[in-house]
Structures are given as C-alpha cells and as structure tokens.
Design a protein around this motif. Structure first.
Motif, short mmCIF file in Angstrom:
data_model
loop_
_atom_site.label_atom_id
_atom_site.label_comp_id
_atom_site.label_asym_id
_atom_site.label_seq_id
_atom_site.Cartn_x
_atom_site.Cartn_y
_atom_site.Cartn_z
N VAL A 1 19.29 -12.29 14.53
CA VAL A 1 20.26 -11.90 15.56
C VAL A 1 20.25 -12.94 16.70
N ALA A 2 19.06 -13.36 17.10
CA ALA A 2 18.95 -14.38 18.16
C ALA A 2 19.67 -15.66 17.73
N ALA A 3 19.43 -16.08 16.49
CA ALA A 3 20.07 -17.31 16.00
C ALA A 3 21.59 -17.13 15.91
N ALA A 4 22.03 -15.97 15.48
CA ALA A 4 23.47 -15.72 15.35
C ALA A 4 24.16 -15.82 16.71
N ILE A 5 23.50 -15.34 17.75
CA ILE A 5 24.10 -15.39 19.10
C ILE A 5 24.21 -16.84 19.57
N VAL A 6 23.15 -17.61 19.34
CA VAL A 6 23.22 -19.04 19.71
C VAL A 6 24.34 -19.72 18.92
N ASN A 7 24.40 -19.46 17.62
CA ASN A 7 25.43 -20.09 16.79
C ASN A 7 26.83 -19.69 17.25
N ALA A 8 27.03 -18.43 17.58
CA ALA A 8 28.36 -17.97 18.03
C ALA A 8 28.80 -18.73 19.28
N MET A 9 27.87 -19.07 20.12
CA MET A 9 28.23 -19.87 21.30
C MET A 9 28.50 -21.33 20.91
#
Lengths: 211, 211
Positions: A198-206
């Motif tokens: 989830v943490a990685a997904a949030i960074v990637n979405a940005m």
C-alpha cells in the motif's frame, strides 16, 4: 475441463481495464479529484474497497507530495519490500530516490543497544540524512511513533508521511498520532489495514502524475 | 494532546502478541493444524480476516512445500517485491533460493516479440531453469494461466504453486484454473484478493517451520 472464460485484454491494456472496473464498482462514491488516483491505485493493489473510506489525507497532501518528489526529496521506507515496490524508472524521472535502512548493520546494532526496534533506529538514521524526507511507512508502527517524537522535538519536518502500517499491536494508535499533526502533510490508512504494498502504491500513484 | 495509550510490548514480543490477538479474534473458527500457521501469518501481514475463509489448500500442500524448500527447490516470484518480502536468512538456512525474472532484459524482449506479458515470459524462463519449482505468484494472473498451460503440456511439474495474484482482470479465473489441478500442490487465495506481500508471507510461514 471448462473454465469461466478469460477476458481478452492486451497486456498494455490490463491496468486501464482494472481502473475502469474499480471506477464502475465505486459507483456514486464521490472522491476528491486530488486524491482519486491514489485511492484507486491502492484499491488496484489490494482489491480492497475499504480503502475508499479509510484513507485520510491532510489538505493537499497529494499535491504537496508530488511537489516534494519533483524537488528530489528522498523517500524513506521501513521495509525493503516497500522499496522494491516503488517504480524506480518513474522515481528517477521525477529526480527522487528511495532508501531503506532496516537491514543496515549500524541500525541493527543501535536498536539492540537501545532495546528498541530496528524501525525506530532506522528513522533516526533517516533524520541524520535530512530534516525533510518523504516517509512511506507500511509496516512498523514504532516507526510512526518515533517520527511523531522527532517532529515534536523539531528534529525533522517531513514533507509527507505515508502512514500505512498494518497489524495488531499499536498500529491504530500510531496512525492516530500522525493524524493529530497539524503542520506535517500525511496520507494515513485509518485502522489496522495497510502494508508495504500500500505504501509503495501511494508513492507510485504520485509518481505517475509527474509527466 | 492525549492518545489512546500505546501497548507496552518489547520489540521481540510484538509478533507473538500479534499472533495472540489473531488467535483470539478467530475465536471458535477451526483451522487445520497443518494450515494454521500459514493462515495466521497471512492475516498478520494483511490484517484481513477474509483469508481465514479464502485460502484454499490442496491436501498437505504446506507439508509438501516445506519438504521441497528443505530439498533446496528454488522459489520463483512474479515480482521483485515478493522476492524482497521473503526472509533471506530463513531461506538460506533451509537451503533454498528465490528468483524473479520480471526485470530481466531477455524477458522484456521475449514478451514484446510475442505480444504477451512479462509475467508470461518469465514463467517460460523459470521452466527452462527447472521442471520443478515452487511458484509464489502474488501479482500476475497471466503467470498462473501460463503455468497451467505449461503443466498441461508436461513441460513443468511444480512442487507447489502459491496462487495469490490480486486484482480485477482474469484474477478469479486464473486461480480457478490452478484449483482445478489434481496433481500439483497449491495454496490459492480464492477471489480477487492477494498480493506479493501475501505470497511472501506464505513462503515465510513455511520457512519458519523449518528448524
């Protein structure tokens, strides 16, 4: 043997199709346009629609995170798994970088000497790197608790805290501590759920919003 | 500002305490003793109790997986994130290893030439490595679909398939294909949920049972 038929989607279309299904299933749910791509990517990563309700953003957190990434502010994770999940090409294009100190020997030693967790000690190492970082915490509540201390003491002033540890011991409490901050931008998954993915997904979405 | 009090748990006790809470909350739910530590570790990784119902095991899948790991059978993942999540020290102690071919240039080229996914092409690369592998698939349904093909064609005979991709396009179908196999051991998360973190948790749960 017969199976339910596979949907014919070309490899490069799979993600687009997934986002269409997510949008469809969210139905009438209103998402803040600034937050929408983050929320949908987390659902894409987890197939868990709970995140549509449980992701809490401080004002303009996504915009501020994107600005920081574009300025080259480094991302600190609390697992090598979270680090591995961040798209390195997109990160490099943005001019940022990612670091995880959890497996470092000096961190292990520091944690042992001070009877604390490696996550706690690795936040201290990040604080020595820079006063301003983006923290993407998907695993260790003790990392969030210590970030809160370091902020209160004026030792760091993170550009963004992604606070999405998962689990059962002090996870809820640690997230509430971050949610109480008034001068540090945050994206927090309220409750027990979260994870390095989830943490990685949030960074990637940005990152994917940086052209 | 006052927060709900942090639970005082020593770093080395956090995991034990988490498992106690999980056991408590599972209440009367009966788990097969062979499967119990896998199911609980997946819940520990996700804080999602759905897995208590949705993880499907072929007969003695966990025992067979552990035996394979002890024989040094390699683990193949479909993401570098899944690879990062596997405990390397425990893996080394067991005598096994982990490989992910997703970022390999020959895999990217092969996928492009054949208009398929890198996950598909990386399964072909694994098949060239060994007829017998443990597959830990947490992301790509196309990997599972292709494993099913390779098995039907007699090209591979996996020692275990951990089939836990997450998502919206062909995820459910691909898992049902693995569930239909009668001569290959599997652990599958039925439905849309799963992830690289879940795949890694399942491998770790088996590794931690090897003394």
């Amino acid at each position: 043997m017969e199976f339910r038929e596979l949907e014919r989607v070309r490899p490069e279309e799979i993600e687009k199709r997934s986002f269409e299904i997510i949008t469809q299933e969210l139905g009438d749910k209103k998402l803040d346009p600034e937050q929408e791509l983050v929320i949908k990517r987390v659902i894409h990563t987890t197939a868990d629609f709970d995140y549509a309700d449980h992701l809490i953003f401080s004002p303009h957190a996504v915009k501020l995170g994107i600005e920081a990434l574009k300025e080259g502010v480094p991302v600190i994770t609390d697992t090598n798994m979270g680090k591995a999940g961040i798209n390195k090409k997109a990160l490099e294009r943005a001019g940022s970088s990612v670091h995880c100190f959890m497996a470092d020997e000096d961190v292990a030693e520091d944690a042992k000497n001070r009877q604390t967790t490696r996550a706690h000690a690795s936040m201290d190492k990040a604080a020595r790197l820079s006063k301003e970082c983006i923290f993407a915490i998907g695993n260790a509540p003790t990392a969030l608790v210590h970030l809160h201390e370091l902020i209160q003491e004026g030792i760091i002033k993170p550009r963004l805290i992604i606070g999405v540890p998962v689990g059962f011991v002090n996870v809820i409490q640690s997230k509430e501590m971050i949610l109480s901050l008034s001068d540090v931008p945050y994206i927090v998954a309220r409750g027990r759920k979260g994870g390095s993915n989830v943490a990685a997904a949030i960074v990637n979405a940005m990152l994917y919003q940086i052209s």
